[in-house]
Design an enzyme around this catalytic site. Sequence first.
Site, short mmCIF file in Angstrom:
data_model
loop_
_atom_site.label_atom_id
_atom_site.label_comp_id
_atom_site.label_asym_id
_atom_site.label_seq_id
_atom_site.Cartn_x
_atom_site.Cartn_y
_atom_site.Cartn_z
N LYS A 97 15.59 -0.18 0.34
CA LYS A 97 14.46 -0.58 -0.43
C LYS A 97 14.58 -0.55 -1.93
O LYS A 97 14.19 -1.36 -2.76
CB LYS A 97 13.23 0.31 0.02
CG LYS A 97 13.19 1.77 0.07
CD LYS A 97 13.63 2.09 1.54
CE LYS A 97 14.43 3.30 1.42
NZ LYS A 97 13.62 4.61 2.14
N GLU A 121 12.86 -6.14 6.72
CA GLU A 121 11.43 -5.60 7.27
C GLU A 121 11.51 -3.95 7.33
O GLU A 121 10.55 -3.64 7.06
CB GLU A 121 11.37 -6.21 8.67
CG GLU A 121 9.88 -5.52 9.23
CD GLU A 121 8.69 -6.15 8.47
OE1 GLU A 121 8.54 -7.44 8.59
OE2 GLU A 121 8.20 -5.67 7.86
N LYS A 197 8.91 0.24 -2.52
CA LYS A 197 8.24 -0.21 -1.38
C LYS A 197 7.08 -1.29 -1.92
O LYS A 197 7.02 -2.41 -1.44
CB LYS A 197 8.10 0.57 -0.31
CG LYS A 197 9.31 1.02 0.37
CD LYS A 197 8.78 2.28 1.36
CE LYS A 197 9.84 2.97 1.99
NZ LYS A 197 9.69 4.41 2.48
#
Length: 416
Positions: A97, A121, A197
Amino acid sequence: MSKQLTIGLFGFGVVGEGLYKVLQQTPSLNASVKKVVIRHPEKKRSAPPDLFTTDASAVLNDPLINVVVELIDDADAAFAIISTALLNGKAVVSANKKCIAEHLDELLSLQERTGSALLYEAAACASIPVIRNLEEYYDNDLLRGVAGIVNGSTNFILSRMIEGDLSFKDALLLAQQLGFAESDPSLDVDGIDAVNKLAILLLHSYGVITRPGDLLHSGIRHITRADIGYAEEKGCRIKLVARAVKLKNDRVNAFVLPQFINQSSLLHNVNNEYNGVTIRSGLADEQFFYGKGAGGFPTASAVLSDLSALRYNYRYEYRKKYREQIPALAADAFLKVYVSFDQQHDIPETVFEWIEESHSGPGRSYIIGAIAQENLLKSDWWRQPGVSLILTAEPFVEDLELRSVKRRSLQLAGVV
Ligand code: HSE
């Protein structure tokens, strides 16, 4: 007919090993790991020794490898691996991330230039399929907002502090041992992982690209037992919430802050390392995703789903980003906050637009009032040790009229 995936894996930590094991048990995926690049060959691993190499080019330059799965810790090294793999015509799956959030622009251009897909994902909320949902299902103008608990470690620490069985320090230690926390846990504790995120979710929600560090964010470092006690008295739990909200003027406001969550919120019962995301849309009203947001197998599950999607040549199209009108980011809300502080601090009342409640105690005092978001972005009085700032359960001040009335009354009282 689905594609055969020949995988070069970078990293064999909690997630890499989890993925390797899961792939062994999923023959239907038509995917096999050809090589695993590691940094420490001396470590004992639970896989055949000839699978491992320390030479990145053994994967990046192998024409038989068509997918690179990047699961390493170091965000800069990850960026180099992802870029080279895309340039060499390989599809990439990553869970990094920090790397993705910090390089959204470059990674989009690289995908455009090379035609290779990058899927990630696992980078937001691990096992919860939130990115693909935002990308595909909410591909319209009806998305009103996304709010979620997106960091498992801080949620775990807060849950254990609320349970009263562990101190902050011990809960963090346990989160590290259980493999939830980052190797530099300040990324979790200071809200940096959550804001990374959020930056990714912003792109897939609204097509907005921003540097994560530019968004208002904080973590849970200074939250005390007194704050948790105050929350409990009011029937709330403290959660670290990442949020992107579409405003009436078509702009988007996004930030990460701890918040009092009352029992009527779907996030109230999201505890321990679990993540929860609520999505508000014009027609569907509120929807809720719940699942494990950290740990080896939950993260491997999202990587597996990306691999499965690659078999059918799935890629993010970033349609919202390529629309004519991308909403602008706004940071001009007024937020209702609770600020608690110890005796070493004197919080200037002038930072508040207005004050609704204040309490002075022997150990700790608090003020509840409205503050301009810009004030929080520009100052750091509220980030000092001994001070904690928590959003109230209904943090947005909507009523402009009310705002000016209260400001006037504060002026009349001689406070500003
Ligand atoms: N440190 C992260 C967390 C891992 O606690 O949520 C999953 O991204």
